[in-house]
Design a protein around this motif. Sequence first.
Motif, PDB file in Angstrom:
ATOM      1  N   GLY A  20     -12.168  24.331  26.333  1.00  0.00           N
ATOM      2  CA  GLY A  20     -11.335  23.791  25.290  1.00  0.00           C
ATOM      3  C   GLY A  20     -11.991  22.586  24.634  1.00  0.00           C
ATOM      4  N   TYR A  21     -11.267  22.011  23.684  1.00  0.00           N
ATOM      5  CA  TYR A  21     -11.791  20.882  22.919  1.00  0.00           C
ATOM      6  C   TYR A  21     -12.163  19.716  23.828  1.00  0.00           C
ATOM      7  CZ  TYR A  21     -12.036  17.468  19.125  1.00  0.00           C
ATOM      8  OH  TYR A  21     -12.453  16.498  18.244  1.00  0.00           O
ATOM      9  N   VAL A  56     -16.573  17.015  25.330  1.00  0.00           N
ATOM     10  CA  VAL A  56     -15.913  17.345  24.069  1.00  0.00           C
ATOM     11  C   VAL A  56     -16.691  18.490  23.443  1.00  0.00           C
ATOM     12  CG1 VAL A  56     -15.162  16.500  21.828  1.00  0.00           C
ATOM     13  CG2 VAL A  56     -15.237  14.926  23.782  1.00  0.00           C
ATOM     14  N   ASN A  57     -16.031  19.636  23.281  1.00  0.00           N
ATOM     15  CA  ASN A  57     -16.666  20.776  22.609  1.00  0.00           C
ATOM     16  C   ASN A  57     -16.430  20.606  21.115  1.00  0.00           C
ATOM     17  OD1 ASN A  57     -17.671  22.695  24.825  1.00  0.00           O
ATOM     18  ND2 ASN A  57     -15.626  22.114  25.521  1.00  0.00           N
ATOM     19  N   LEU A  58     -17.373  19.897  20.513  1.00  0.00           N
ATOM     20  CA  LEU A  58     -17.180  19.387  19.160  1.00  0.00           C
ATOM     21  C   LEU A  58     -17.488  20.436  18.104  1.00  0.00           C
ATOM     22  CD1 LEU A  58     -16.420  16.777  17.679  1.00  0.00           C
ATOM     23  CD2 LEU A  58     -18.852  16.181  17.637  1.00  0.00           C
ATOM     24  N   ASP A  59     -16.569  20.565  17.173  1.00  0.00           N
ATOM     25  CA  ASP A  59     -16.769  21.396  15.990  1.00  0.00           C
ATOM     26  C   ASP A  59     -16.007  20.710  14.858  1.00  0.00           C
ATOM     27  OD1 ASP A  59     -17.328  23.313  14.144  1.00  0.00           O
ATOM     28  OD2 ASP A  59     -15.986  24.830  14.980  1.00  0.00           O
ATOM     29  N   VAL A  99     -14.517  13.670  16.182  1.00  0.00           N
ATOM     30  CA  VAL A  99     -13.670  13.108  17.220  1.00  0.00           C
ATOM     31  C   VAL A  99     -13.839  11.596  17.209  1.00  0.00           C
ATOM     32  CG1 VAL A  99     -15.422  13.241  19.058  1.00  0.00           C
ATOM     33  CG2 VAL A  99     -12.992  13.285  19.661  1.00  0.00           C
ATOM     34  N   GLU A 112     -21.544  19.606  15.640  1.00  0.00           N
ATOM     35  CA  GLU A 112     -21.247  20.723  16.524  1.00  0.00           C
ATOM     36  C   GLU A 112     -22.075  20.585  17.792  1.00  0.00           C
ATOM     37  OE1 GLU A 112     -21.712  24.519  14.768  1.00  0.00           O
ATOM     38  OE2 GLU A 112     -20.614  24.025  12.936  1.00  0.00           O
ATOM     39  N   LYS A 165     -21.926  19.993  22.381  1.00  0.00           N
ATOM     40  CA  LYS A 165     -21.226  19.412  23.523  1.00  0.00           C
ATOM     41  C   LYS A 165     -21.534  17.920  23.589  1.00  0.00           C
ATOM     42  CE  LYS A 165     -21.104  23.587  26.421  1.00  0.00           C
ATOM     43  NZ  LYS A 165     -19.641  23.685  26.513  1.00  0.00           N
ATOM     44  N   GLU A 200      -8.209  13.143  19.391  1.00  0.00           N
ATOM     45  CA  GLU A 200      -8.454  14.011  18.249  1.00  0.00           C
ATOM     46  C   GLU A 200      -8.133  13.278  16.948  1.00  0.00           C
ATOM     47  OE1 GLU A 200      -7.572  18.228  18.405  1.00  0.00           O
ATOM     48  OE2 GLU A 200      -6.663  17.927  20.372  1.00  0.00           O
ATOM     49  N   GLY A 204      -2.012  16.746  19.713  1.00  0.00           N
ATOM     50  CA  GLY A 204      -3.435  16.808  20.032  1.00  0.00           C
ATOM     51  C   GLY A 204      -3.729  16.141  21.359  1.00  0.00           C
TER      52      GLY A 204
END
Length: 229
Positions: free
Chosen positions: A21-22, A33-36, A39, A86, A88, A119, A149
């Motif tokens: 997850g995020y 943080v799985n950034l896309d 943050v 984008e 990790k 978030e 969030g």
Amino acid sequence: MSKYSLGEFLRETEQDEQENGYFELETPRVLEVNLDGEVWAKAGSMISYDGQMKFEREGIFEHGLGKMFKKAFTDEGSSLMKARGEGKLYLADQGKKITILQLQNEGITVNGNDLLAFEPGIEWDIKFMKKIAGMVSGGLFNVHLKGRGMVAITSHYEPLTLRVTPNKPVITDPNATVAWSEHLEPEFKTDISLKTFVGRGSGESIQMKFSGEGFVVVQPFEEGYQSSQ
């Protein structure tokens, strides 16, 4: 177990490559943080990342004049940074334990020292505890977060959550208080008798009293609020 072969050490400590997850806890003290996109995170909390990212310090006009003046007044030391891109991103703060909260159109107030990341869609505002300015080193400021969030908070060791009810107020040490629920407003009281304890700082003479309905999160550690001077 404290002795490992290299293979055993790698298996025990290697990052998790699965889709997550995020916000995910890579370890109890490292946030992944799985950034896309972007943050908000505590400045200086990045320990590693992979992918394409850019980091920007919080701009002085980033959130409008109101928050700018509050930050200047509080002299707060927990500035934010924005990560964009984008990949990790790994965050940590002095080895403190990390807890991820999922807000569902709810609010929470977090001690400024204990806010690690949130978030970007979550609304936030700085709350300065004017009544104890000068009593606690560097004053005391908190951040109120509200919306939908994830929020990552930190604590020294295991946090303890205390229920507050109308017939059962909760009293805490400001230096050990991590967070509290949205509708609680702490009152500050001074216990003069505690000032007589030899070898103890003046912090114990200041107490936070929470009355009403909600909860308070404390940690088994008295964290000093240091000014930047």
